[in-house]
Motif scaffolding. Sequence first.
Motif, PDB file in Angstrom:
ATOM      1  N   THR A   1       0.837  -1.209   0.000  1.00 23.89           N
ATOM      2  CA  THR A   1       0.000   0.000   0.000  1.00 23.89           C
ATOM      3  C   THR A   1       0.871   1.259   0.000  1.00 23.89           C
ATOM      4  OG1 THR A   1      -0.157  -0.136   2.397  1.00 23.89           O
ATOM      5  CG2 THR A   1      -1.946  -1.125   1.105  1.00 23.89           C
ATOM      6  N   ASP A   2       1.970   1.190   0.716  1.00 23.46           N
ATOM      7  CA  ASP A   2       2.882   2.367   0.704  1.00 23.46           C
ATOM      8  C   ASP A   2       3.496   2.553  -0.664  1.00 23.46           C
ATOM      9  OD1 ASP A   2       2.361   2.806   3.374  1.00 23.46           O
ATOM     10  OD2 ASP A   2       4.064   1.626   4.078  1.00 23.46           O
ATOM     11  N   LEU A   3       3.813   1.399  -1.286  1.00 17.55           N
ATOM     12  CA  LEU A   3       4.383   1.517  -2.635  1.00 17.55           C
ATOM     13  C   LEU A   3       3.367   2.086  -3.607  1.00 17.55           C
ATOM     14  CD1 LEU A   3       6.719   0.986  -4.576  1.00 17.55           C
ATOM     15  CD2 LEU A   3       5.813  -1.360  -4.902  1.00 17.55           C
ATOM     16  N   GLU A   4       2.147   1.657  -3.513  1.00 18.63           N
ATOM     17  CA  GLU A   4       1.102   2.170  -4.406  1.00 18.63           C
ATOM     18  C   GLU A   4       0.842   3.656  -4.135  1.00 18.63           C
ATOM     19  OE1 GLU A   4      -2.181  -0.367  -3.765  1.00 18.63           O
ATOM     20  OE2 GLU A   4      -1.405  -1.998  -5.018  1.00 18.63           O
ATOM     21  N   ALA A   5       0.925   4.062  -2.888  1.00 22.60           N
ATOM     22  CA  ALA A   5       0.721   5.486  -2.560  1.00 22.60           C
ATOM     23  C   ALA A   5       1.818   6.346  -3.190  1.00 22.60           C
ATOM     24  CB  ALA A   5       0.674   5.665  -1.045  1.00 22.60           C
ATOM     25  N   LYS A   6       3.044   5.835  -3.133  1.00 21.26           N
ATOM     26  CA  LYS A   6       4.143   6.608  -3.725  1.00 21.26           C
ATOM     27  C   LYS A   6       4.032   6.654  -5.250  1.00 21.26           C
ATOM     28  CE  LYS A   6       6.213   7.701   0.106  1.00 21.26           C
ATOM     29  NZ  LYS A   6       6.292   9.093   0.511  1.00 21.26           N
ATOM     30  N   ARG A   7       3.524   5.478  -5.827  1.00 22.57           N
ATOM     31  CA  ARG A   7       3.356   5.469  -7.277  1.00 22.57           C
ATOM     32  C   ARG A   7       2.295   6.509  -7.680  1.00 22.57           C
ATOM     33  NH1 ARG A   7       2.137   0.537  -7.890  1.00 22.57           N
ATOM     34  NH2 ARG A   7       4.256  -0.209  -8.353  1.00 22.57           N
ATOM     35  N   LEU A   8       1.207   6.586  -6.905  1.00 21.39           N
ATOM     36  CA  LEU A   8       0.151   7.549  -7.193  1.00 21.39           C
ATOM     37  C   LEU A   8       0.673   8.980  -7.080  1.00 21.39           C
ATOM     38  CD1 LEU A   8      -2.828   8.147  -7.791  1.00 21.39           C
ATOM     39  CD2 LEU A   8      -3.262   7.995  -5.305  1.00 21.39           C
ATOM     40  N   LYS A   9       1.463   9.167  -6.083  1.00 23.18           N
ATOM     41  CA  LYS A   9       2.027  10.515  -5.889  1.00 23.18           C
ATOM     42  C   LYS A   9       2.970  10.883  -7.041  1.00 23.18           C
ATOM     43  CE  LYS A   9       3.992  13.402  -2.265  1.00 23.18           C
ATOM     44  NZ  LYS A   9       4.550  13.443  -0.895  1.00 23.18           N
ATOM     45  N   LEU A  10       3.723   9.874  -7.511  1.00 26.56           N
ATOM     46  CA  LEU A  10       4.619  10.131  -8.647  1.00 26.56           C
ATOM     47  C   LEU A  10       3.819  10.464  -9.909  1.00 26.56           C
ATOM     48  CD1 LEU A  10       7.430  10.132  -9.963  1.00 26.56           C
ATOM     49  CD2 LEU A  10       7.192   7.623 -10.261  1.00 26.56           C
ATOM     50  N   GLN A  11       2.733   9.758 -10.125  1.00 22.02           N
ATOM     51  CA  GLN A  11       1.904  10.051 -11.295  1.00 22.02           C
ATOM     52  C   GLN A  11       1.278  11.447 -11.213  1.00 22.02           C
ATOM     53  OE1 GLN A  11      -0.857   6.759 -11.427  1.00 22.02           O
ATOM     54  NE2 GLN A  11       0.673   5.316 -12.292  1.00 22.02           N
ATOM     55  N   GLU A  12       0.861  11.815 -10.005  1.00 24.45           N
ATOM     56  CA  GLU A  12       0.303  13.166  -9.832  1.00 24.45           C
ATOM     57  C   GLU A  12       1.351  14.240 -10.150  1.00 24.45           C
ATOM     58  OE1 GLU A  12      -1.156  13.317  -5.910  1.00 24.45           O
ATOM     59  OE2 GLU A  12      -2.996  12.157  -6.339  1.00 24.45           O
ATOM     60  N   ALA A  13       2.589  14.013  -9.731  1.00 21.72           N
ATOM     61  CA  ALA A  13       3.658  14.986 -10.010  1.00 21.72           C
ATOM     62  C   ALA A  13       3.930  15.083 -11.511  1.00 21.72           C
ATOM     63  CB  ALA A  13       4.925  14.603  -9.263  1.00 21.72           C
ATOM     64  N   GLN A  14       3.874  13.893 -12.188  1.00 25.53           N
ATOM     65  CA  GLN A  14       4.072  13.911 -13.651  1.00 25.53           C
ATOM     66  C   GLN A  14       2.944  14.669 -14.355  1.00 25.53           C
ATOM     67  OE1 GLN A  14       4.424   9.765 -14.585  1.00 25.53           O
ATOM     68  NE2 GLN A  14       6.648   9.666 -14.093  1.00 25.53           N
ATOM     69  N   ALA A  15       1.718  14.461 -13.888  1.00 21.64           N
ATOM     70  CA  ALA A  15       0.572  15.155 -14.486  1.00 21.64           C
ATOM     71  C   ALA A  15       0.679  16.666 -14.256  1.00 21.64           C
ATOM     72  CB  ALA A  15      -0.729  14.593 -13.906  1.00 21.64           C
ATOM     73  N   LYS A  16       1.102  16.996 -13.058  1.00 22.63           N
ATOM     74  CA  LYS A  16       1.258  18.431 -12.746  1.00 22.63           C
ATOM     75  C   LYS A  16       2.344  19.067 -13.596  1.00 22.63           C
ATOM     76  CE  LYS A  16       1.571  21.523  -8.789  1.00 22.63           C
ATOM     77  NZ  LYS A  16       1.725  21.613  -7.305  1.00 22.63           N
ATOM     78  N   LEU A  17       3.440  18.288 -13.873  1.00 16.86           N
ATOM     79  CA  LEU A  17       4.517  18.824 -14.724  1.00 16.86           C
ATOM     80  C   LEU A  17       4.003  19.105 -16.137  1.00 16.86           C
ATOM     81  CD1 LEU A  17       7.508  19.462 -15.240  1.00 16.86           C
ATOM     82  CD2 LEU A  17       7.857  17.012 -15.716  1.00 16.86           C
ATOM     83  N   ILE A  18       3.232  18.148 -16.634  1.00 11.82           N
ATOM     84  CA  ILE A  18       2.684  18.334 -17.996  1.00 11.82           C
ATOM     85  C   ILE A  18       1.739  19.533 -18.029  1.00 11.82           C
ATOM     86  CG2 ILE A  18       1.245  17.275 -19.771  1.00 11.82           C
ATOM     87  CD1 ILE A  18       2.379  14.559 -18.839  1.00 11.82           C
ATOM     88  N   SER A  19       0.897  19.640 -16.995  1.00 11.43           N
ATOM     89  CA  SER A  19      -0.022  20.779 -16.923  1.00 11.43           C
ATOM     90  C   SER A  19       0.736  22.107 -16.846  1.00 11.43           C
ATOM     91  CB  SER A  19      -0.943  20.614 -15.714  1.00 11.43           C
ATOM     92  OG  SER A  19      -1.769  21.753 -15.563  1.00 11.43           O
ATOM     93  N   GLN A  20       1.818  22.125 -16.093  1.00 10.70           N
ATOM     94  CA  GLN A  20       2.587  23.372 -15.958  1.00 10.70           C
ATOM     95  C   GLN A  20       3.282  23.744 -17.267  1.00 10.70           C
ATOM     96  OE1 GLN A  20       2.197  24.867 -12.989  1.00 10.70           O
ATOM     97  NE2 GLN A  20       3.115  26.692 -13.998  1.00 10.70           N
ATOM     98  N   GLU A  21       3.720  22.706 -17.994  1.00 10.48           N
ATOM     99  CA  GLU A  21       4.312  22.974 -19.298  1.00 10.48           C
ATOM    100  C   GLU A  21       3.283  23.588 -20.250  1.00 10.48           C
ATOM    101  OE1 GLU A  21       5.969  19.318 -20.543  1.00 10.48           O
ATOM    102  OE2 GLU A  21       7.843  19.556 -19.414  1.00 10.48           O
TER     103      GLU A  21
END
Length: 450
Positions: free
Chosen positions: A204-224
């Motif tokens: 569950t901790d690994l999945e939480a970190k994966r979700l957080k990583l995906q959110e950061a990637q989405a935010k990067l694309i949005s900021q671009e």
Amino acid sequence: MLNISPNKLNQKVDLGHYKSAQKVFHKRHYKHFNRFLLVFAAIGIIVLFLPWTQNIAGKGYLTTLKPDQRPQTIQSPIPGRIERWYVQEGDFVKKGDTILFISEVKNEYFDPNLLQRTGDQIAAKAMAVTSYKEKVDALNSQIEALLTERGLKLKQARNKLIQSRLKVQSDSIDLEAAKTNILIAQRQYDRVEQLEKEGLKAVTDLEAKRLKLQEAQAKLISQENKLLAAKNEVINSEVEINRTQAEYTDKISKAKSDMFTAQSNQFDTEAQVTKLENEYANYEMRSDLHYIRAPQSGFINKALQSGIGETFKEGDRLVAIMPTEYDMAVETYVEPLDLPLIHLGEKVRIQFDGWPAIVFSGWPNLSYGTYGGEVVAIETFISDNGKYRILLAPDKDDQPWPNEIRVGSGANTIALLEDVPIWFELWRQLNGFPPNYYQPENEMANSSTK
């Protein structure tokens, strides 16, 4: 008897017995006759040594000293037709008095309301000039309003450009933050995944970190995307500035073109107004020329154009007038041979035609009925009659000229020169020599001073 024969009759015949011979051949008769001859010869010899004034005789006529005082003719500067005479020959007129009235003969001046109609044209053109001036003022106001509006629009567009550039900077910072976040999320995910493989972390901790990583990637694309949008806003702001500049430049240029057209029409109308005013002034002066007036006070000598309805051209002589105030002078002529003997200020004796005179040309002091004159002008070019013209004024040191003399009457002139003996004058006349050349005392003094 001629007494040419060798047989002398008077020696053989005694004539003393005859009464006629006694009266003729009386010795006392020879004595008185010889005395008479001696006295006459002595007087003749004495007379030959008497002084004689050399002179130059001339024929002239009376005129005036100043050109504006001479008889003159009055001309009309315009062609016309005589309508009415206000004077007759011999009348005295004052300066400005009307002599006659003329009318027009050219069809372009026949209109009796020519001045009024020309004035109406001037008024209409003046109103047109006023309208063009108001149009120019309105266009100037429009140009000023467009310039003000363009300034405000450009200021607004520049502010928007500044905002877009600031937004690009803000989005760039956010993009850098998003890149930093994704790096952190990636490292955390990698650590949790390693720990999960080692059994230290739950899935569950690994999945939480994966979700957080995906959110950061989405935010990067949005900021671009936001950064690109902000850059597009900058480009759009620059385009808007150029569009606004071009739009208002076109509007202002069109308004200026209309203003220049209105100014051109205004200047053209003003030129037409000036031309019409010139024509009006010409018409007004021409209408005043219908009345022929006396240029100076004088007497009407002769009407050179007569009748009613008679037409004439411009410059034709209409009437002759003699001024009342004038300074008398004599115009005489001398031969070219005698011209060097005449000097300014020379004394001249004058005999007027119709005025009784006894003239002794060589003895002016014994002359009667002559008047003094003084040379005031010498013509430097020969006249048509082959002589040089001399103008004489009254001598102030002599008696005044008669008041009864008139301009145009004849006059005989005698220019007084050098005093010489009578025998010399007779010898000069017999040989046809000119009078002695001499220099007046005043000119000799001037030449010595120089």
